[in-house]
Design a protein around this motif. Structure first.
Motif, mmCIF file in Angstrom:
data_model
loop_
_atom_site.group_PDB
_atom_site.id
_atom_site.type_symbol
_atom_site.label_atom_id
_atom_site.label_comp_id
_atom_site.label_asym_id
_atom_site.label_seq_id
_atom_site.Cartn_x
_atom_site.Cartn_y
_atom_site.Cartn_z
ATOM 1 N N ASP A 180 0.834 -1.203 0.000
ATOM 2 C CA ASP A 180 0.000 0.000 0.000
ATOM 3 C C ASP A 180 0.868 1.253 0.000
ATOM 4 N N PHE A 181 1.941 1.219 0.774
ATOM 5 C CA PHE A 181 2.838 2.368 0.846
ATOM 6 C C PHE A 181 3.524 2.610 -0.499
ATOM 7 N N ALA A 182 4.003 1.549 -1.131
ATOM 8 C CA ALA A 182 4.672 1.684 -2.431
ATOM 9 C C ALA A 182 3.696 2.197 -3.492
ATOM 10 N N ARG A 183 2.440 1.755 -3.432
ATOM 11 C CA ARG A 183 1.433 2.231 -4.379
ATOM 12 C C ARG A 183 1.218 3.738 -4.223
ATOM 13 N N LYS A 184 1.162 4.211 -2.990
ATOM 14 C CA LYS A 184 1.002 5.651 -2.751
ATOM 15 C C LYS A 184 2.214 6.432 -3.257
ATOM 16 N N LEU A 185 3.405 5.865 -3.101
ATOM 17 C CA LEU A 185 4.607 6.538 -3.594
ATOM 18 C C LEU A 185 4.598 6.631 -5.119
#
Length: 77
Positions: free
Chosen positions: A61-66
């Motif tokens: 989820d964090f990588a997708r937001k980045l």
């Protein structure tokens, strides 16, 4: 205001520390042990195995937001 929780249920550390560890791992490409050392310098004692579990659970989820924030091909500077 963000809808992110102040804590993750079932986790000992506050969400801020978990997000910081996952951020360090994904943004700078550090190893789990390097993230462990950086957190230790800041007074947070956490094992590299906990960081691995956090990155496995919250990292996608964090990588997708980045990725959403990265410039798209063809963007004008």
């Amino acid at each position: 205001m963000t809808s992110e929780p102040a804590t993750y249920p079932g986790y000992r550390f506050p969400a801020e520390i978990i997000r910081y560890a996952v951020w360090l791992y994904h943004v700078f490409g550090l190893s789990f042990r390097e993230v462990e050392l950086i957190l230790a310098e800041r007074g947070v004692t956490v094992s590299h195995e906990s960081i691995r579990q956090w990155c496995h659970k919250f990292g996608a989820d964090f990588a997708r937001k980045l990725r959403r924030r990265w410039p798209k091909p063809g963007d004008i500077w």
